[in-house]
Design an enzyme around this catalytic site. Structure first.
Site, mmCIF file in Angstrom:
data_model
loop_
_atom_site.group_PDB
_atom_site.id
_atom_site.type_symbol
_atom_site.label_atom_id
_atom_site.label_comp_id
_atom_site.label_asym_id
_atom_site.label_seq_id
_atom_site.Cartn_x
_atom_site.Cartn_y
_atom_site.Cartn_z
ATOM 1 N N HIS A 184 0.809 -1.177 -0.128
ATOM 2 C CA HIS A 184 0.034 0.083 -0.120
ATOM 3 C C HIS A 184 0.898 1.280 0.032
ATOM 4 C CE1 HIS A 184 -2.974 -2.848 2.257
ATOM 5 N NE2 HIS A 184 -3.683 -2.213 1.314
ATOM 6 N N LYS A 225 -1.459 -6.720 -8.040
ATOM 7 C CA LYS A 225 -1.806 -8.114 -7.095
ATOM 8 C C LYS A 225 -3.131 -8.532 -7.317
ATOM 9 C CE LYS A 225 -1.737 -10.628 -2.972
ATOM 10 N NZ LYS A 225 -3.413 -10.547 -2.748
#
Ligand code: PAF
Length: 291
Positions: A45, A157
């Site tokens: 993140h 991802k």
């Protein structure tokens, strides 16, 4: 990775728990970059937020565990809520504002108006998680309306999620650039995920097998192996032999995640498998040589 490598004096982001506070804060703030999250942040993140920082005048992240994308048997209740720690990490990435609504702020009434992303949402993850992408598309479109970003960053991802969001933005003419970020991995190759925290030490030691397997498949495709179905079947068997319960390992074309024609060179290997009680997903893009 040290989180404060790029921001010498990290400043805590401003928390905006309401739509009106956020809208007011963002007035006249120039180019807005947005990173939606469900919190429990990891380096993956933070990399997305750093990318946003490089391109935007103002970086907004959201932290919201979205009930709409969880099936009743999934981990909504045990999904870790770690806002204080998340804010410290976001400070090191230069995030300006965190939109962190309560459920009643974002869903003040039952959310009966839903965004259905269409057939793409019924494939792969959609086969195993009914309604998942409808929940994702609904909350992301709502967040896009509230934040009005110039661009938003999503990790590869969650490859199918990225394609679903691109599709939604294109079809609904949302004036937002969708930027894709490479998957962040641990040194042993395991894709970073908030759910890795559920793994026991022995499962964590086993988990990198998934990425090794995808890398082997990629090498086979690059060296001209073209029996895709055989490669997929063998990969599923390898996982099962090591105690995994694979949902799928599929080689598809990148553009629409449909079966690849012989001429298609831009492929992606998609996978999802259970290790103990944790479900991991991973994927790898592959360019195979022309035939
Ligand atoms: O990828 C996620 O964390 C979530 O699916 C998202 C995009 C924040 C929507 O809830």
């Amino acid at each position: 990775m040290t989180h404060n490598a790029t921001v010498p004096n990290p400043k805590m982001p401003t928390l905006c728990p309401t739509q009106s506070a956020l809208r007011q804060a963002l007035r006249g703030r120039g180019v807005i970059g947005f990173v939606p999250t469900m919190g429990n942040l990891h380096d993956g993140h933070i990399q997305l937020m750093r990318m946003a920082r490089e391109r935007a005048d103002c970086v907004v992240a959201s932290v919201f565990v979205n009930r709409l994308q969880f099936a009743p048997h999934e981990d909504f209740d045990r999904y870790p809520r770690t806002l204080a720690r998340d804010c410290e990490l976001m400070a090191t990435a230069g995030v300006d504002y965190v939109f962190c609504p309560t459920e009643t702020e974002l869903y003040p009434e039952p959310q009966t108006c839903l965004v259905d992303p269409g057939p793409l949402a019924t494939l792969h993850e959609g086969e195993f998680r009914t309604g998942f992408f409808r929940g994702v598309a609904t909350v992301v479109s709502k967040l896009f309306h509230i934040v009005s970003p110039d661009f938003a960053i999503f990790g590869k991802k969650d490859y199918q999620q990225l394609q679903v969001i691109r599709h939604m933005v294109r079809q609904l003419a949302m004036p937002i650039e969708i930027v894709a970020a490479e998957t962040a991995r641990a040194e042993d190759g395991l894709a970073l995920s908030s759910r890795n925290g559920y793994l026991s030490p022995s499962e964590r030691a086993e988990a990198p097998r998934l990425y090794r397997l995808l890398s082997t498949l990629a090498a086979q495709l690059q060296s001209g192996h073209h029996e895709l179905w055989q490669l997929e079947t063998d990969a599923m068997a390898t996982l099962a032999a090591h105690g995994w319960r694979p949902d799928y390992v599929r080689i598809r074309r990148q553009s629409d995640l449909q079966p690849a024609t012989e001429a298609c060179q831009d492929l992606v290997i998609l996978s999802a498998a259970h290790l103990g009680s944790t479900r991991l997903i991973d994927n790898l893009e592959v360019q195979r040589p022309a035939r």
